[in-house]
Design a protein around this motif. Structure first.
Motif, mmCIF file in Angstrom:
data_model
loop_
_atom_site.group_PDB
_atom_site.id
_atom_site.type_symbol
_atom_site.label_atom_id
_atom_site.label_comp_id
_atom_site.label_asym_id
_atom_site.label_seq_id
_atom_site.Cartn_x
_atom_site.Cartn_y
_atom_site.Cartn_z
ATOM 1 N N SER A 1 0.851 -1.183 0.000
ATOM 2 C CA SER A 1 0.000 0.000 0.000
ATOM 3 C C SER A 1 0.888 1.235 0.000
ATOM 4 O O SER A 1 2.117 1.134 -0.024
ATOM 5 N N LYS B 1 1.326 2.985 2.488
ATOM 6 C CA LYS B 1 2.057 2.911 3.759
ATOM 7 C C LYS B 1 3.306 2.030 3.615
ATOM 8 O O LYS B 1 4.289 2.241 4.305
ATOM 9 N N SER C 1 7.670 2.451 11.385
ATOM 10 C CA SER C 1 6.783 1.799 12.342
ATOM 11 C C SER C 1 6.479 0.381 11.875
ATOM 12 O O SER C 1 6.283 0.140 10.681
ATOM 13 N N HIS D 1 3.836 -1.276 12.319
ATOM 14 C CA HIS D 1 2.456 -1.340 11.846
ATOM 15 C C HIS D 1 2.181 -0.164 10.919
ATOM 16 O O HIS D 1 2.624 0.949 11.171
ATOM 17 N N PRO D 2 1.448 -0.387 9.839
ATOM 18 C CA PRO D 2 1.228 0.666 8.845
ATOM 19 C C PRO D 2 0.442 1.883 9.347
ATOM 20 O O PRO D 2 0.729 3.007 8.952
ATOM 21 N N ASN D 3 -0.544 1.690 10.208
ATOM 22 C CA ASN D 3 -1.412 2.805 10.602
ATOM 23 C C ASN D 3 -0.688 3.993 11.224
ATOM 24 O O ASN D 3 -1.028 5.139 10.901
ATOM 25 N N PRO D 4 0.284 3.802 12.105
ATOM 26 C CA PRO D 4 0.961 4.974 12.681
ATOM 27 C C PRO D 4 1.921 5.693 11.723
ATOM 28 O O PRO D 4 2.365 6.802 12.011
ATOM 29 N N ARG D 5 2.231 5.068 10.600
ATOM 30 C CA ARG D 5 3.139 5.715 9.640
ATOM 31 C C ARG D 5 2.475 6.963 9.068
ATOM 32 O O ARG D 5 1.274 6.966 8.806
ATOM 33 N N SER E 1 1.458 9.824 6.250
ATOM 34 C CA SER E 1 1.183 9.766 4.816
ATOM 35 C C SER E 1 2.385 10.354 4.087
ATOM 36 O O SER E 1 3.198 11.076 4.679
#
Length: 160
Positions: free
Chosen positions: A22, A24, A98, A100-104, A106
Motif C-alpha cells: 500500500s 504505507k 513503524s 504497523h502501517p497505521n501509525p506511519r 502519509s
C-alpha cells in the motif's frame, strides 16, 4: 542471522500477498532510504557484527533516543550537520519505520516535514563548504563517497 532471515521472509511475504502493499508500504521504504542517508550504511551489510547487519533492526531503537542519535549518524559527515534537522529527520524516519502501517505518516506529511527543514535557522558553515541544509550535506557527502568508491574500484559498498 536468524533475525535477518526472518526479516527477509517477512518482507517477501508482504510483497507476494496480493493487496498487501500500500502507500504505507511506500512510506516504510522511504523510511529505509532516510535511514540510509542518516547513517551512510547499506540496508544489509554482512560484514558488520550480527546485531548490526540489518540496518533497520539495529538503528530503529536508536532513533527514539536523542542522546544516542550521534551513534548512528554517518561519521563521514564529521559533525558537519545541523542537529535540529538531524533530530527532525530521525523522528520522521522512526515514524516511517513503524512496524504497523497505521501509525506511519502519509507521504504528503513526509513531504511537509522535509520541506519544513528548509526553514530551519540551523545552517552549517564548514571550513571550506557552505551548506544550506542537512539533506544537502548528506547528498554531497554520499556523492563524494560514491565517486571515491568507484575511483578506487570498490563498487561493493560506500559504508565503512
Amino acid at each position: 542471522m536468524i533475525l535477518f532471515l526472518f526479516w527477509q521472509v517477512t518482507w517477501l511475504i508482504h510483497c507476494l500477498i496480493p493487496g498487501h502493499l500500500s502507500t504505507k508500504s511506500d512510506v516504510y521504504s522511504y523510511g529505509v532510504v532516510l535511514l540510509e542517508l542518516l547513517t551512510g550504511r547499506r540496508v544489509v551489510d554482512m560484514c558488520r557484527p550480527n546485531r548490526e547487519r540489518s540496518l533497520v533492526e539495529w538503528a530503529r531503537p536508536l532513533l527514539r533516543d536523542q542522546r544516542k542519535l550521534h551513534h548512528i549518524i554517518d561519521p563521514r559527515l564529521e559533525g558537519q550537520f545541523p542537529m535540529k534537522g538531524a533530530l527532525k529527520v530521525a523522528a520522521l524516519t522512526y515514524k516511517c519505520l513503524s512496524h504497523h502501517p497505521n501509525p506511519r505518516p502519509s507521504m504528503s506529511d513526509v513531504v511537509k516535514i522535509l520541506e519544513s527543514l528548509q526553514d530551519l535557522d540551523d545552517v552549517i558553515i564548514g571550513p571550506f563548504v557552505y551548506v544550506a541544509g542537512w539533506v544537502k550535506v548528506t547528498i554531497e557527502k554520499l556523492s563524494k563517497g560514491l565517486k571515491e568508491s568507484f575511483a578506487c574500484g570498490n563498487t561493493n559498498s560506500l559504508a565503512t
